[in-house]
Scaffold this motif. Structure first.
Motif, PDB file in Angstrom:
ATOM      1  N   PHE A 271      38.138 -11.284  10.325  1.00 58.40           N
ATOM      2  CA  PHE A 271      37.817 -11.221  11.741  1.00 58.40           C
ATOM      3  C   PHE A 271      37.268  -9.836  12.061  1.00 58.40           C
ATOM      4  O   PHE A 271      37.722  -8.839  11.511  1.00 58.40           O
TER       5      PHE A 271
ATOM      6  N   TYR B  65      34.337 -14.284  13.455  1.00 52.59           N
ATOM      7  CA  TYR B  65      35.052 -14.751  12.276  1.00 52.59           C
ATOM      8  C   TYR B  65      34.005 -15.101  11.220  1.00 52.59           C
ATOM      9  O   TYR B  65      33.110 -15.914  11.470  1.00 52.59           O
TER      10      TYR B  65
ATOM     11  N   CYS C 269      28.943 -17.314  10.799  1.00 48.76           N
ATOM     12  CA  CYS C 269      30.081 -16.809  11.553  1.00 48.76           C
ATOM     13  C   CYS C 269      30.413 -17.717  12.736  1.00 48.76           C
ATOM     14  O   CYS C 269      29.570 -18.478  13.206  1.00 48.76           O
TER      15      CYS C 269
END
Length: 167
Positions: free
Chosen positions: A109, A84, A131
């Motif tokens: 994503f 993500y 991330c």
């Protein structure tokens, strides 16, 4: 379901301490574990793993990647990965010759299926990439593929950790 036996507690009074201490866990952002392999170009912190919470089938944490950092070509065996993107721009290359490419930005994503040869890249030359990473197992599986010539060869700053080894 009445009368059936189960392998997990239902919260009866005699089991309350078990639920209290082995139930839902909240790992706050300021309590992530930096006690992981650290190398130039990448800073990884564990949030959820076996050692921290007893997780059996999942690993989750954060990763911060310096500008232009790139991994070598690799895959993660039977593991599935989800990335993500919190901040920055990620570029993924994949395929037998890394002939496919996609980019992701904040709020996106990325799903990496098992056994897919790929390369992870911070697409920005001057902005860090931040991330959240989730893997389908606690085991660090990585298979480096040095015979695949990356379209974007890793540069002097590598994205390396126990999963991503130096090419």
């Amino acid at each position: 379901m009445s009368g059936e036996a189960h392998d997990h507690p239902h919260g009866h009074d005699d089991e309350a301490p078990r639920w209290k201490h082995d139930g839902v866990r909240v790992i706050t952002g300021d309590r992530l574990d930096p006690n992981t392999a650290q190398t130039p170009g990448m800073f990884r912190q564990a949030a959820i793993n076996h050692a921290r919470v007893g997780a059996q089938k999942i690993w989750a944490g954060t990763v911060a990647i310096q500008p232009d950092a790139k991994t070598g070509v690799h895959h993660h065996g039977p593991l599935e990965s989800v990335i993500y993107v919190v901040r920055g721009r990620a570029r993924m290359r994949w395929g037998e010759r890394l002939e496919f490419t996609a980019e992701a930005g904040p709020g996106d994503f990325i799903y990496v299926p098992p056994y897919v040869p790929h390369q992870e890249i911070n697409a920005s030359p001057d902005e860090p990439l931040e991330c959240v990473l989730v893997r389908s197992d606690n085991e660090a599986v990585v298979v480096n593929l040095p015979h695949v010539e990356p379209v974007e060869p890793p540069e002097t700053v590598y994205w390396i950790d126990p999963i991503h080894r130096h090419p």
